[in-house]
Design a protein around this motif. Structure first.
Motif, PDB file in Angstrom:
ATOM      1  N   GLN A 295       0.723  -1.158  -0.011  1.00 19.53           N
ATOM      2  CA  GLN A 295       0.102  -0.105  -0.192  1.00 19.53           C
ATOM      3  C   GLN A 295       0.739   1.246   0.030  1.00 19.53           C
ATOM      4  O   GLN A 295       0.770   2.322  -0.664  1.00 19.53           O
ATOM      5  N   VAL A 296       1.959   1.465   0.932  1.00 18.26           N
ATOM      6  CA  VAL A 296       2.922   2.383   0.877  1.00 18.26           C
ATOM      7  C   VAL A 296       4.310   1.825   0.966  1.00 18.26           C
ATOM      8  O   VAL A 296       4.574   0.604   0.992  1.00 18.26           O
ATOM      9  N   GLN A 302       9.593  -6.482   1.698  1.00 18.97           N
ATOM     10  CA  GLN A 302      10.810  -6.356   2.546  1.00 18.97           C
ATOM     11  C   GLN A 302      11.071  -5.265   3.588  1.00 18.97           C
ATOM     12  O   GLN A 302      11.566  -5.387   4.579  1.00 18.97           O
ATOM     13  N   SER A 303      10.024  -4.097   3.347  1.00 16.00           N
ATOM     14  CA  SER A 303      10.054  -3.159   4.317  1.00 16.00           C
ATOM     15  C   SER A 303       9.372  -3.904   5.714  1.00 16.00           C
ATOM     16  O   SER A 303       9.890  -3.714   6.911  1.00 16.00           O
ATOM     17  N   THR A 358      12.251   1.151  -0.882  1.00 15.29           N
ATOM     18  CA  THR A 358      11.038   0.250  -0.884  1.00 15.29           C
ATOM     19  C   THR A 358      11.510  -1.195  -0.640  1.00 15.29           C
ATOM     20  O   THR A 358      10.558  -2.058  -0.489  1.00 15.29           O
ATOM     21  N   LYS A 359      12.771  -1.342  -0.951  1.00 10.31           N
ATOM     22  CA  LYS A 359      13.375  -2.792  -0.623  1.00 10.31           C
ATOM     23  C   LYS A 359      14.574  -2.539   0.116  1.00 10.31           C
ATOM     24  O   LYS A 359      15.900  -2.684  -0.328  1.00 10.31           O
ATOM     25  N   PRO A 360      14.534  -2.284   1.544  1.00 11.54           N
ATOM     26  CA  PRO A 360      15.584  -2.010   2.562  1.00 11.54           C
ATOM     27  C   PRO A 360      16.564  -3.220   2.464  1.00 11.54           C
ATOM     28  O   PRO A 360      16.029  -4.227   2.808  1.00 11.54           O
TER      29      PRO A 360
END
Length: 394
Positions: A295-296, A302-303, A358-360
């Protein structure tokens, strides 16, 4: 007709074994709590497989129904006529009186369904169905019997007393609050988290909540909005203790020391740490969030994995697979939507990065947290010792 009694039906509770009485007692407790602000005086009792609510004198029927429709564990609400006299001829008269008062327009079809909880009653159920139906037809010839698709299904229960009812109002279902432990809801001013709290409470979980406030970047109106949301959820979940955490200094420190694209993830990780500490102090055994995959930026897989890493207790995400409209639909049903969309920013939206990761990479996140030094621990401790508690009771 002014009903004085209600038959409360439950569903899942009926599948319980020797401990079913515990769930019944919890449901009765929640019913009494829901009715405490309704005009009138009520007695809540139980009989084998049945719970009854009886009004003592004048009361507000509509408010009573609305209150009962918010009690988790209730499958159906049946306004009924209840009486002690089991004399068979008098029972026939009572059934005719009921149909006359309930249905002024006699141009209808009906069916009588009888259940004998009292097996000593001298007339069996099939015979009662025929006799009572015949009594109605003799009194009101314009009525017709339809055993397949009647417009009125008259139910007659012969137990310790006799129950007559033909109206069934759906309840919310679920399990009585307090029968499945306690969890801590991370409550923001948005649409999703109140829905998440509602859904977990529906499974019998007692919930409290934590809100991260960031004055002066978030206003008192934003805080009051969250208090209002907690009160709305409490109408279903029972009393909620809202823990208000002053998060400003922590956010400013992270903002100053860390890459801005990582702000959301890092702040979220510290929120989860603080929420978990408060949860442990208050006896909660899990956290609840309103996160939905994708959604965000902070809700990619990943987050979510990165924020989940700091938790040792379970994190429940009941709307994880919902799209936004599905969440909105629930929020409208439970009455939180209009409050959620009020234009008061919460602390997350104030400090959002222009291009959040978005993909830490968890190793990179660990490195960034090491740059925060020991000062962040002191700020967290200060936030924990200055928590404000607000009791929200609906």
């Amino acid at each position: 007709m002014q009903y004085q009694s209600f038959l409360i039906k439950y569903a899942e509770i009926g599948t319980k074994g020797k401990n079913r009485y515990m769930f019944e007692d919890a449901l009765m407790k929640q019913i009494r709590y829901a009715l405490k602000d309704v005009e009138g005086s009520f007695e809540v009792t139980k009989e084998s497989g049945r719970i009854y609510v009886k009004a003592d004198g004048a009361y507000d029927y509509d408010d009573t129904i609305e209150a009962l429709k918010r009690v988790f564990g209730i499958a159906d609400i049946c306004p009924m006529v209840q009486f002690d006299d089991k004399d068979y001829e008098n029972l026939k008269k009572r059934v005719v009186e009921y149909m006359d008062q309930m249905y002024p327009d006699k141009n209808l079809t009906f069916k009588v369904v009888t259940r004998r909880g009292d097996k000593q009653y001298p007339v069996n159920s099939e015979q009662m169905n025929r006799d009572l139906g015949e009594a109605v037809l003799e009194a009101f010839p314009q009525m017709k019997v339809d055993v397949h698709n009647p417009s009125v299904l008259l139910r007659v229960e012969v137990r310790q007393k006799v129950n007559l009812f033909s109206v069934i109002i759906p309840g919310p279902g679920g399990m009585p609050v307090g029968t499945n432990g306690r969890a801590m809801l991370l409550l923001s001013g948005g649409i999703d988290s109140p829905v998440a709290g509602y859904m977990i409470a529906k499974r019998g979980v007692k919930i409290d909540a934590v809100y991260f406030h960031a004055p002066p970047y978030t206003s008192d109106r934003a805080k009051q909005k969250v208090v209002d949301l907690a009160n709305l959820v409490a109408r279903y979940a029972g009393p909620i203790t809202l823990h208000v955490v002053n998060f400003t200094d922590i956010q400013l420190y992270i903002y100053d020391k860390c890459p801005h694209e990582e702000l959301t993830i890092l702040m979220r990780r510290y929120m989860m740490r603080i929420a978990q500490t408060i949860a442990k102090r208050t006896g909660s055994i899990g956290l609840i969030t309103g996160e939905s995959i994708g959604q965000v930026a902070s809700q990619t897989l990943q987050s979510l994995a990165a924020t989940n890493e700091v938790c040792t207790m379970p994190v429940f995400r009941p709307v994880i697979g919902f799209d936004k409209q599905e969440i909105v639909d629930v929020s409208e049903k439970i009455g939180t939507y209009e409050t959620s969309i009020l234009p008061y920013e919460d602390c997350c939206t104030i400090f959002v990065a222009k291009h959040p990761v978005t993909k830490p990479n968890i190793n990179v996140i660990h490195s960034s947290e090491r740059h925060l030094s020991e000062k962040i621990d002191a700020l967290v401790e200060t936030a924990l010792v200055t928590v404000e508690e607000i009791l929200c009771q609906g």
